[in-house]
Design a protein around this motif. Structure first.
Motif, PDB file in Angstrom:
ATOM      1  N   THR A 256      -0.426   6.063   6.675  1.00  0.00           N
ATOM      2  CA  THR A 256      -1.787   5.543   6.543  1.00  0.00           C
ATOM      3  C   THR A 256      -2.750   6.226   7.516  1.00  0.00           C
ATOM      4  O   THR A 256      -3.914   6.453   7.195  1.00  0.00           O
ATOM      5  CB  THR A 256      -1.839   4.018   6.744  1.00  0.00           C
TER       6      THR A 256
ATOM      7  N   GLU B 177       0.767  -2.379   5.256  1.00  0.00           N
ATOM      8  CA  GLU B 177      -0.185  -1.333   4.890  1.00  0.00           C
ATOM      9  C   GLU B 177      -1.584  -1.639   5.408  1.00  0.00           C
ATOM     10  O   GLU B 177      -2.291  -0.746   5.897  1.00  0.00           O
ATOM     11  CB  GLU B 177      -0.218  -1.173   3.366  1.00  0.00           C
TER      12      GLU B 177
ATOM     13  N   HIS C 276      -0.595   9.913   2.330  1.00  0.00           N
ATOM     14  CA  HIS C 276      -1.830   9.641   3.083  1.00  0.00           C
ATOM     15  C   HIS C 276      -3.044   9.696   2.156  1.00  0.00           C
ATOM     16  O   HIS C 276      -3.921   8.824   2.221  1.00  0.00           O
ATOM     17  CB  HIS C 276      -1.974  10.658   4.208  1.00  0.00           C
TER      18      HIS C 276
ATOM     19  N   PHE D 213      -4.298   0.617   7.433  1.00  0.00           N
ATOM     20  CA  PHE D 213      -5.657   0.936   6.984  1.00  0.00           C
ATOM     21  C   PHE D 213      -6.682   0.639   8.075  1.00  0.00           C
ATOM     22  O   PHE D 213      -7.594   1.432   8.334  1.00  0.00           O
ATOM     23  CB  PHE D 213      -6.020   0.114   5.739  1.00  0.00           C
TER      24      PHE D 213
ATOM     25  N   ILE E  56       4.955   3.709   7.394  1.00  0.00           N
ATOM     26  CA  ILE E  56       3.677   3.308   6.814  1.00  0.00           C
ATOM     27  C   ILE E  56       2.535   3.633   7.769  1.00  0.00           C
ATOM     28  O   ILE E  56       1.474   4.135   7.347  1.00  0.00           O
ATOM     29  CB  ILE E  56       3.695   1.803   6.465  1.00  0.00           C
TER      30      ILE E  56
ATOM     31  N   PRO F 124       3.628   2.724  -2.660  1.00  0.00           N
ATOM     32  CA  PRO F 124       2.473   2.627  -1.760  1.00  0.00           C
ATOM     33  C   PRO F 124       1.269   2.041  -2.484  1.00  0.00           C
ATOM     34  O   PRO F 124       0.992   2.385  -3.641  1.00  0.00           O
ATOM     35  CB  PRO F 124       2.223   4.078  -1.347  1.00  0.00           C
ATOM     36  N   GLY F 125       0.565   1.132  -1.799  1.00  0.00           N
ATOM     37  CA  GLY F 125      -0.526   0.423  -2.445  1.00  0.00           C
ATOM     38  C   GLY F 125      -0.104  -0.923  -2.983  1.00  0.00           C
ATOM     39  O   GLY F 125      -0.940  -1.692  -3.476  1.00  0.00           O
TER      40      GLY F 125
ATOM     41  N   TYR G 139      -3.025   6.637   0.046  1.00  0.00           N
ATOM     42  CA  TYR G 139      -3.410   5.457   0.827  1.00  0.00           C
ATOM     43  C   TYR G 139      -4.915   5.412   1.090  1.00  0.00           C
ATOM     44  O   TYR G 139      -5.512   4.337   1.147  1.00  0.00           O
ATOM     45  CB  TYR G 139      -2.667   5.447   2.162  1.00  0.00           C
TER      46      TYR G 139
END
Length: 530
Positions: free
Chosen positions: A427, A384, A487, A388, A423, A339-340, A490
């Motif tokens: 997120t 992602e 979460h 966001f 995802i 993640p990221g 993120y």
């Protein structure tokens, strides 16, 4: 055509039409929300110049007629006798000019058309937003209408009627120029609190009140279907044509997102989310729409680069043999990336930005490249980034309503990706329930049709119980639980991503000015496709 079941629940059947950007679908639905059959016809998208997106508006009715014909022909005579109503949903913000007899006199200009940047800047302001419920941006028709007024005024001068897609279909079904307030509202020409045309907005658009259709609340029986159509389709001449709603609100109704703490999440070409509410709220981040529940509103956030952006990546940078179709190998590779995306961050504004900035000249950006990053890194970063943006926009809805969103009802092609929906859950930090029906907007239109004829609850004092029909007809599949540890992780990446637009805003403006100085294509008359 897709046939699903031929043993429907007892009670009436309805036909629902969804005329969208790429196609028209017609479904036949029973009182339990089961779809008996689906028929589909594609609609060609015309792009005569940079940022111009048009339809030949004759195709709105032609494809509707063809799909209804095909869907009804697949039913037995006994089932055709049970069809009691036709409901309609459509692509919002799109419009076209017609003569009184229904002949189009110009192309349909679509919601994603981006020709009106100058008019957005000239006319868009907080007052117009508060009056219409629509932030100044690419989608509301008012600014594209103003472009026509200033560049091709004959487009309107020759027209008897200038209407939305659902109204054009309703005219061909009934002979009446009638639109639902939950369809016509998206044009951006309403006083949204009064639910009526606003002279101030009509003047900006350059259209006359007599060119606008008659307005009725959603879930209203407009008329019976034309006798010649009833005869052609072998259905009762008493079949009712019911006023509908825009496809975004329809998706929410089809998902039974009819309570303030339950939002719909449409992972389609664009990504949007919204909640139903009883009272009007003006907010600079979300847009306010007329709801499919008469007297209610929908507060909606919109991100124009949804599955479009994921598809763009697969088509442009993915496996060329797949022609942009979903790629399980790419999903698997992206799922192995932390993640990221190991420091790769995307600003997903390929098609400008709507919520929360409403900037028609914004552009996409990918920040943080290293030589060790791969295609899969960028693909995951795109997915992602959409999450966001959605979390940031849902925060705005919660601030505006004072109600915490506890559930997301998801629909659209993006739900087929196990990676993307996890995802989105991680997120946003909200549990996602996937809707079982693919044609969720058409299902929403069928809910209004069922409510109008009192299929689940009686129509009392002219008020159909849309919420009751929605709850009776919605069907659900998988539930995706967010990983709250992910979460929290993120949220740290999202905080960095949300700094990018303010830092790049002036850069986007400079790029826009250069593009205006050296246009790649001379704009053509909007009459080019007629």
């Amino acid at each position: 055509m897709t046939e699903k079941i031929q043993t429907p629940a007892p009670g009436p059947l309805v036909v629902a039409v969804d005329s969208s950007t790429t196609s028209t679908k017609a479904i036949v639905v029973d009182t339990a929300g089961e779809v008996l059959v689906t028929a589909k016809r594609n609609i060609q998208l015309h792009t005569p110049a940079m940022d111009f997106y048009e339809h030949h508006p004759a195709r709105w009715w032609e494809t509707t007629h063809e799909t209804i014909t095909e869907a009804l022909a697949s039913l037995t005579p006994e089932l055709r006798k049970r069809v009691k109503a036709i409901g309609i949903t459509h692509q919002r913000e799109s419009f076209a000019p017609f003569l009184d007899d229904g002949t189009p006199v110009g192309p349909g200009i679509l919601w994603l058309d981006g020709r009106a940047t100058e008019q957005i800047r000239k006319y868009g302001n907080d007052h117009i937003h508060e009056l219409s419920g629509k932030p100044a941006g690419v989608t509301p028709a008012i600014y594209k209408m103003a472009w026509v007024k200033e560049n091709n005024p004959e487009y309107f001068e020759e027209a008897d009627k200038i209407v939305d897609v659902a109204c054009a279909i309703t005219f061909n079904l009934t002979g009446r120029w009638v639109s639902s307030t939950a369809c016509a509202d998206s044009l951006g020409l309403f006083d949204i609190e009064k639910r009526e045309w606003a002279d101030e907005l009509l003047d900006i658009a350059g259209v006359r009140r007599d060119q606008m259709p008659e307005l009725v609340p959603p879930a209203t029986i407009v008329d019976t279907v034309k006798p010649e159509l009833a005869a052609e389709w072998d259905i009762s001449p008493e079949v009712s044509v019911v006023s509908g709603l825009g496809d975004g609100q329809a998706a929410g109704v089809g998902a039974a997102a009819v309570e303030a703490n339950v939002a719909y999440l449409n992972l389609g070409t664009a990504v949007n989310a919204g909640v139903d509410a009883a009272n009007y709220i003006y907010d600079p981040i979300f847009r306010t729409l007329d709801s499919g529940i008469p007297g209610h509103y929908v507060f909606e956030v919109l991100q124009s680069s949804g599955s479009y952006l994921a598809g763009w990546f697969r088509e442009t940078l993915g496996d060329p043999k797949l022609l942009g179709e979903p790629d399980p190998a790419l999903d698997e590779a992206a799922s192995q990336i932390p993640p990221g995306s190991e420091g790769l961050i995307t600003l997903p504004y390929w098609n400008a930005v709507q919520s929360p900035y409403w900037d028609s000249v914004a552009r996409g950006a990918v920040v943080g490249w290293r030589g060790t990053h791969s295609r899969a890194h960028m693909y995951r970063s795109i997915l992602e980034s959409i999450g966001f943006e959605m979390r940031n926009n849902l925060d705005a809805i919660e601030r505006g309503t004072g109600v915490k969103i506890t559930s997301l009802r998801a629909m659209g092609g993006g739900t087929r990706s196990m990676l993307w929906r996890q995802i989105m859950a991680d997120t946003t930090g909200i549990e996602i329930t996937v809707c079982a029906e693919d044609e969720i907007s058409a299902l929403g239109a069928s809910v209004l049709a069922m409510a109008a004829i009192g299929a689940h609850e009686p129509v009392v004092d002219g008020e159909p119980n849309v919420a009751a029909s929605a709850k009776a007809m919605a069907r659900f599949g998988d539930v995706i639980t967010p990983n709250m540890e992910m979460h929290d992780r993120y949220r740290q990446v999202a905080a960095v991503q949300q700094k990018l637009y303010p830092q790049l805003k002036d850069t986007f403006e400079e790029l826009h000015q250069i593009a205006e100085r050296y246009p790649s294509t001379k704009p053509e008359s909007p009459k080019a496709e007629i």
